[in-house]
Design an enzyme around this catalytic site. Structure first.
Site, PDB file in Angstrom:
ATOM      1  N   TYR A 195       0.001  -4.666  -5.252  1.00 40.72           N
ATOM      2  CA  TYR A 195       0.823  -4.688  -4.047  1.00 40.72           C
ATOM      3  C   TYR A 195       2.122  -5.467  -4.236  1.00 40.72           C
ATOM      4  CZ  TYR A 195      -3.646  -3.174  -2.111  1.00 40.72           C
ATOM      5  OH  TYR A 195      -4.813  -2.496  -1.871  1.00 40.72           O
TER       6      TYR A 195
ATOM      7  N   TYR B  78      -7.690   5.418  -8.865  1.00 32.84           N
ATOM      8  CA  TYR B  78      -7.437   4.457  -7.787  1.00 32.84           C
ATOM      9  C   TYR B  78      -8.447   3.316  -7.840  1.00 32.84           C
ATOM     10  CZ  TYR B  78      -6.792   2.634  -3.044  1.00 32.84           C
ATOM     11  OH  TYR B  78      -6.571   1.824  -1.962  1.00 32.84           O
TER      12      TYR B  78
ATOM     13  N   ASP C  31      -2.840  -7.214   2.325  1.00 32.47           N
ATOM     14  CA  ASP C  31      -3.181  -6.529   1.079  1.00 32.47           C
ATOM     15  C   ASP C  31      -2.833  -7.456  -0.077  1.00 32.47           C
ATOM     16  OD1 ASP C  31      -4.022  -4.139   2.305  1.00 32.47           O
ATOM     17  OD2 ASP C  31      -1.963  -3.434   2.457  1.00 32.47           O
TER      18      ASP C  31
ATOM     19  N   CYS D 207       0.845  -1.206   0.000  1.00 34.46           N
ATOM     20  CA  CYS D 207       0.000   0.000   0.000  1.00 34.46           C
ATOM     21  C   CYS D 207       0.871   1.244   0.000  1.00 34.46           C
ATOM     22  CB  CYS D 207      -0.905  -0.010   1.218  1.00 34.46           C
ATOM     23  SG  CYS D 207      -1.888   1.497   1.407  1.00 34.46           S
TER      24      CYS D 207
ATOM     25  N   CYS E 185      -1.867   1.556   7.615  1.00 33.83           N
ATOM     26  CA  CYS E 185      -0.561   1.207   7.062  1.00 33.83           C
ATOM     27  C   CYS E 185      -0.342  -0.276   7.284  1.00 33.83           C
ATOM     28  CB  CYS E 185       0.555   2.012   7.711  1.00 33.83           C
ATOM     29  SG  CYS E 185       2.203   1.515   7.141  1.00 33.83           S
TER      30      CYS E 185
ATOM     31  N   GLU F  77       1.016  -0.025  -7.153  1.00 34.89           N
ATOM     32  CA  GLU F  77       1.036   1.193  -6.355  1.00 34.89           C
ATOM     33  C   GLU F  77       2.492   1.489  -6.034  1.00 34.89           C
ATOM     34  OE1 GLU F  77      -1.424   1.406  -2.907  1.00 34.89           O
ATOM     35  OE2 GLU F  77      -3.162   0.499  -3.899  1.00 34.89           O
TER      36      GLU F  77
ATOM     37  N   CYS G  96      19.273  -5.921   5.342  1.00 31.32           N
ATOM     38  CA  CYS G  96      19.732  -6.051   3.954  1.00 31.32           C
ATOM     39  C   CYS G  96      21.232  -5.741   3.928  1.00 31.32           C
ATOM     40  CB  CYS G  96      18.972  -5.089   3.055  1.00 31.32           C
ATOM     41  SG  CYS G  96      19.411  -5.221   1.306  1.00 31.32           S
TER      42      CYS G  96
END
Length: 220
Positions: free
Chosen positions: A140, A88, A135, A57, A203, A100, A212
């Site tokens: 996504y 959207y 989501d 999102c 969120c 998105e 990472c």
């Protein structure tokens, strides 16, 4: 319920022939960043780099980057699909093919490309395919959309190194797509910096907790 939700969403990107037609006129959007006041669109100050990220999102994804020192401006929009100037609501049908995404404009004298890539990978779980957490759908998916060959090389290297680190931690393959940046369509004004305007807004982002392993020192 989650399984039913997943099955109801498109998990494959439609072909150009299957996609919604869209429109020739860009959607109205904001002119300036709600948080820092910088212009959302070009021209940007000399020396800035632009890269695009899809990591779930875009409300929460954009906040990750505008909070990152060295980022000049961010904007959300739709990319890597077929439908020009999609709304959207159209993107949410899964019939545009768009992801998105967040447009990230950064100053390489203040944050390296590797630093921006590290934020991207650690902010989400890039092993989930066509979803991010709850989501679900093609919009996504994890993606990096580059604007130079140097960006592509750095993105591929970071992906390979994070893939190895995640596998050691028990995760599956990284599914992040890396493409030359397709046309970017700015999302509607109310989506821009949504979580600054709506601090209690949704969120759904969550990282893996795995670092990472790429160097992030500024070399400029």
């Amino acid at each position: 319920m989650y399984l039913l939700n997943m099955l109801s969403k498109k998990l494959t990107v439609p072909s150009a022939g299957e996609a919604l037609p869209g429109r020739p006129t860009p959607l109205p959007t904001a002119e300036r960043h709600f948080v820092n006041g910088n212009a959302l669109k070009e021209p940007y100050p000399d020396g800035m780099e632009v890269i695009y990220f899809g990591l779930g999102c875009f409300w929460g994804a954009e906040r990750k980057f505008w909070q990152t020192p060295g980022v000049h401006v961010t904007a959300v929009g739709y990319q890597a699909g077929h439908t020009p100037n999609a709304t959207y609501e159209e993107v949410c049908t899964g019939l545009t093919g768009h992801n998105e995404v967040v447009k990230v404009v950064f100053d390489p004298a203040k944050i390296s490309l590797e630093g921006v890539l590290k934020v991207f990978f650690e902010a989400h779980d890039p092993t989930q395919g066509m979803r991010q957490g709850n989501d679900v759908g093609t919009q996504y998916r994890s993606g990096i959309y580059v604007t130079s060959e140097a960006q592509r090389t750095a993105a591929e290297s970071a992906k390979a190194r994070y893939d190895a680190a995640l596998k050691k931690a028990g995760y599956k393959d990284v599914t992040t797509e890396i493409l030359e940046a397709p046309p970017f369509y700015y999302a509607e004004a109310y989506h821009q910096q949504y979580l600054a305007k709506n601090p209690n807004g949704y969120c759904g982002l969550g990282g893996t907790g795995v670092s990472c392993p790429i160097p992030t020192g500024v070399t400029a």
